[in-house]
Design a protein around this motif. Structure first.
Motif, short mmCIF file in Angstrom:
data_model
loop_
_atom_site.label_atom_id
_atom_site.label_comp_id
_atom_site.label_asym_id
_atom_site.label_seq_id
_atom_site.Cartn_x
_atom_site.Cartn_y
_atom_site.Cartn_z
N VAL A 60 8.39 8.84 -2.04
CA VAL A 60 8.36 9.82 -3.12
C VAL A 60 9.52 10.81 -2.98
CG1 VAL A 60 7.02 11.65 -4.24
CG2 VAL A 60 5.88 9.60 -3.42
N ASN A 61 9.72 11.31 -1.76
CA ASN A 61 10.82 12.26 -1.54
C ASN A 61 12.17 11.60 -1.79
OD1 ASN A 61 8.92 14.15 -0.84
ND2 ASN A 61 9.22 13.96 1.36
N GLY A 62 12.30 10.35 -1.40
CA GLY A 62 13.55 9.64 -1.64
C GLY A 62 13.82 9.44 -3.12
N ARG A 104 -3.09 4.72 9.35
CA ARG A 104 -3.20 5.60 8.19
C ARG A 104 -2.08 6.65 8.16
NH1 ARG A 104 -7.90 3.48 9.46
NH2 ARG A 104 -9.54 3.19 7.86
N GLN A 105 -1.75 7.19 9.33
CA GLN A 105 -0.67 8.17 9.39
C GLN A 105 0.67 7.55 9.02
OE1 GLN A 105 -1.19 9.65 13.43
NE2 GLN A 105 -2.14 11.54 12.68
N PRO A 118 0.81 -1.23 0.00
CA PRO A 118 0.00 0.00 0.00
C PRO A 118 0.84 1.28 0.00
CG PRO A 118 -0.18 -1.18 2.09
CD PRO A 118 0.49 -2.09 1.14
N ALA A 119 1.98 1.28 0.69
CA ALA A 119 2.83 2.48 0.70
C ALA A 119 3.39 2.74 -0.70
CB ALA A 119 3.96 2.32 1.71
N ASP A 127 5.09 6.79 5.18
CA ASP A 127 5.93 5.89 4.38
C ASP A 127 5.86 6.27 2.90
OD1 ASP A 127 6.62 4.55 6.66
OD2 ASP A 127 5.20 2.89 6.36
N ALA A 128 4.67 6.62 2.42
CA ALA A 128 4.52 7.01 1.01
C ALA A 128 5.28 8.30 0.72
CB ALA A 128 3.04 7.16 0.68
#
Length: 264
Positions: A100-102, A89-90, A52-53, A95-96
């Motif tokens: 993306v930032n990574g 959820r947090q 999911p992440a 993690d998502a």
């Protein structure tokens, strides 16, 4: 809604982190990507075994999930959930964001804009509640944090080699920096200030000369009266307003009252 849904996308929807419309768009996108057997579509793909992440990060990186909508949704989580449901959820959202930032940081490294040490330092200080939507944002974030110095960025901006994507990233970061610069720090502001100083100086001396008694002997017609003090100050003000690196091409003659400037 199509019957075949990626399990990770279905789980993200079940947690109500995406809407039905966003899920439908994601399914349609996956179907389009599946038709391209040569894998030459310039679009990230969601792996079959993604969790999911990873699915949420894929939605964000492809803009199938608008980042502003996602961040507002995350901020609203405490109002709609509590306890373990909220924490789950947090953590998934965090993690998502980290993924993306990574990826944005890794793109800078892949394009030879940062070294391995800078990449590792940037990964260690990724923003936890803000999305770096592109490598341009990642480069600006590194400049703000000091992971990339202004001198190093200037070397990137002026270097002659590098990939086309790398030049696009650096040029985009430079444009953002110029837009974010305060008004008083922009070169044009100093030019206008220098001109205003000159206008006020001329106006003030004209008023003073109009109130002073007439001299015994009037100056010879057509003879210019130069004021070295004003000339030096005017030259200094305008030269300070010039853009860095511009060559000096300045000649200023301050003429008092209605005197005609001397011929050169």
């Amino acid at each position: 809604m199509t019957s075949h849904v990626h399990p990770a996308l279905a789980q993200v929807r079940q947690l109500r982190l995406i809407t039905d419309n966003e899920l439908d768009d994601a399914i349609a996108e996956l179907e389009i990507l599946a038709l391209d057997e040569e894998d030459d579509v310039d679009m990230p793909r969601l792996a079959a075994g993604a969790g999911p992440a990873e699915a949420l990060a894929w939605l964000l990186s492809t803009d199938l999930l608008p980042q502003d909508d996602f961040l507002r949704r995350v901020q609203d989580l405490p109002r709609r959930h509590g306890g373990e449901a909220l924490l789950e959820r947090q953590q998934l959202a965090a993690d998502a964001l980290k993924l993306v930032n990574g990826q944005a940081i890794d793109t800078l490294y892949d394009e030879d804009l940062i070294n391995q040490w800078q990449r590792d330092a940037a990964h260690a200080s990724l923003p936890e509640k803000r999305l770096l939507a592109s490598p341009i944002d990642a480069l600006r974030e590194m400049l703000r944090q000091g992971t990339l110095t202004a001198q190093q960025f200037e070397l990137l901006r002026t270097r002659q080699h590098g990939s086309e994507l790398g030049r696009i990233i650096v040029d985009g970061a430079a444009r953002q920096a110029r837009r974010e610069r305060p008004a008083y720090a922009r070169p044009g502001t100093w030019v206008m200030a220098a001109l205003l100083v000159l206008v006020l100086a001329f106006a003030g001396r004209a008023i003073v000369s109009g109130q002073a008694p007439s001299p015994a002997a009037a100056p010879v017609a057509g003879q210019g009266v130069e004021r070295p003090d004003l000339q030096q100050r005017a030259a200094h003000a305008v030269e300070s307003a010039r853009l860095p690196g511009a060559g000096a091409d300045l000649s200023i003659t301050v003429v008092q009252d209605d005197a005609t400037p001397p011929a050169r």
